[in-house]
Design a protein around this motif. Structure first.
Motif, PDB file in Angstrom:
ATOM      1  N   UNK A 102      -7.907   7.237  -0.256  1.00  0.00           N
ATOM      2  CA  UNK A 102      -7.293   6.343   0.727  1.00  0.00           C
ATOM      3  C   UNK A 102      -6.615   5.149   0.046  1.00  0.00           C
ATOM      4  N   UNK A 103      -7.260   4.623  -1.019  1.00  0.00           N
ATOM      5  CA  UNK A 103      -6.629   3.510  -1.748  1.00  0.00           C
ATOM      6  C   UNK A 103      -5.323   3.960  -2.394  1.00  0.00           C
ATOM      7  N   UNK A 135       0.494   4.186  -2.626  1.00  0.00           N
ATOM      8  CA  UNK A 135       1.710   4.990  -2.557  1.00  0.00           C
ATOM      9  C   UNK A 135       2.568   4.582  -1.364  1.00  0.00           C
ATOM     10  N   UNK A 136       1.901   4.301  -0.250  1.00  0.00           N
ATOM     11  CA  UNK A 136       2.641   3.884   0.939  1.00  0.00           C
ATOM     12  C   UNK A 136       3.343   2.550   0.682  1.00  0.00           C
ATOM     13  N   UNK A 137       2.663   1.636  -0.034  1.00  0.00           N
ATOM     14  CA  UNK A 137       3.277   0.340  -0.350  1.00  0.00           C
ATOM     15  C   UNK A 137       4.473   0.531  -1.285  1.00  0.00           C
ATOM     16  N   UNK A 138       4.296   1.397  -2.296  1.00  0.00           N
ATOM     17  CA  UNK A 138       5.403   1.679  -3.204  1.00  0.00           C
ATOM     18  C   UNK A 138       6.570   2.305  -2.465  1.00  0.00           C
ATOM     19  N   UNK A 168      10.129   0.786  -2.379  1.00  0.00           N
ATOM     20  CA  UNK A 168      11.268   1.563  -2.866  1.00  0.00           C
ATOM     21  C   UNK A 168      12.348   1.659  -1.798  1.00  0.00           C
ATOM     22  N   UNK A 169      11.905   1.873  -0.581  1.00  0.00           N
ATOM     23  CA  UNK A 169      12.868   1.958   0.522  1.00  0.00           C
ATOM     24  C   UNK A 169      13.619   0.643   0.668  1.00  0.00           C
TER      25      UNK A 169
END
Length: 331
Positions: free
Chosen positions: A285-286, A291-294, A298-299
């Motif tokens: 989960x971490x 990855x979601x933050x990256x 990135x977006x």
């Protein structure tokens, strides 16, 4: 010579189950028909010159008490019988006409019980009633009346029942009940059916209530000689079977204990695996959050680069236009 047809004996009151009750008075009614003619008075009895016929006949009713019992030795049983007493009642009557029906009544009170006869309550007292009809004769010298030739005879059998025997049988029923009632604590199995013994106890109770003491005595003797031993044998076999089942249960308990230990080990392994799973799940989960933050960063960066490119594109075109205009002015 005369003949007797259809001699019969009726008893009042009726001795149900062929039982004569101690202390009761019974009337014995002898019935028969005569055929032919009687013998003339003073006629000499054939073969006995000292006796002459009186022209009458004698009706004899004999009560013979006999003690009966049995005893066991090994696998064999021996019965015994002995005479207790004998009473004879006689009646002299004029010989009836041919075809006439005779009804002759004798009364007798049975005032002696088994104790007075010296009998045990588990022994039987048989009463044999014998009806005999004779020509009456007289000794020509002494004038004494004696029995002459017998015309007919028959016998019936009854059994004397008294309070001592009844109390004995009721006590034996209680003994049976105290032994069989213990089966309430035992369950029937494929090898042991306790209903058989309850049925025997019920039969004993019913015969006592009906007043059939002879049958009740037979039921108890069968129980005492055979069924009790079978009951003990059945209970012993069932006890052995129960011991085998207990041993089997002990083995099963050992297996269950072993399985419980294995279950405890499995539960510990499960808890360890669960802890590792939870740790991996948290790490996953971490990682997913990072990855979601990256991905979001990135977006955002791509969007910024795109917007900057567009801005630079328009700024570049404007700069070119300004330059061209400036060059035209100089010219």
């Amino acid at each position: 010579m005369a003949e007797i047809l259809g001699p019969s004996l009726e008893v009042e009151p009726i001795p149900f189950f062929d039982q004569i009750l101690h202390g009761e008075t019974y009337t014995f009614i002898i019935k028969f028909n005569s055929t032919g003619n009687g013998i003339e008075q003073s006629e000499v009895v054939t073969g006995q010159p000292g006796l002459v016929y009186t022209g009458n006949y004698l009706v004899s009713l004999t009560f013979s008490w006999r003690g009966k019992g049995s005893y066991d030795f090994g696998d064999a049983t021996t019965g015994y019988t002995y005479n207790l007493d004998n009473i004879e009642l006689n009646r002299s009557l004029t010989f009836p006409e041919s075809g006439y029906t005779v009804n002759l009544r004798f009364n007798h009170t049975f005032d002696r019980d088994s104790f007075q006869f010296g009998m045990k309550p588990y022994e039987d007292i048989e009463i044999v009633n014998t009806v005999s009809i004779y020509y009456e004769t007289r000794n020509s010298s002494s004038g004494i009346i004696v029995k002459g030739p017998r015309i007919g005879s028959f016998s019936t059998e009854y059994y004397l029942i008294d309070d001592i025997q009844v109390d004995y049988l009721k006590g034996k029923y209680q003994d049976m009940q105290s032994e069989i009632v213990n089966l309430d604590k035992v369950d029937s199995t494929q090898t042991f059916q306790k209903s058989r013994y309850y049925k025997l106890l019920e039969q004993m109770n019913n015969t006592l209530n009906d007043g059939d003491y002879l049958e009740a005595k037979e039921i108890y003797l069968d129980y005492d000689e055979d069924s009790r031993a079978e009951l003990i044998s059945d209970l012993a076999n069932e006890a052995n079977n129960s011991l085998h089942r207990i041993e089997e249960l002990k083995d099963l308990r050992a297996e269950v204990a072993n399985l419980e230990i294995k279950l405890d080990v499995c539960e510990l392994d499960y808890e360890n695996l669960e802890s590792r799973y939870n740790a991996l799940s948290n790490a996953y989960q971490r990682e997913q959050a990072e990855l979601e933050a990256l991905r979001r960063n990135l977006t955002t960066a791509i969007t910024a680069v795109f917007l900057a490119s567009v801005l630079f594109f328009f700024l570049g075109r404007r700069s070119i236009a300004i330059t061209k205009n400036a060059l035209r002015g100089e010219s």
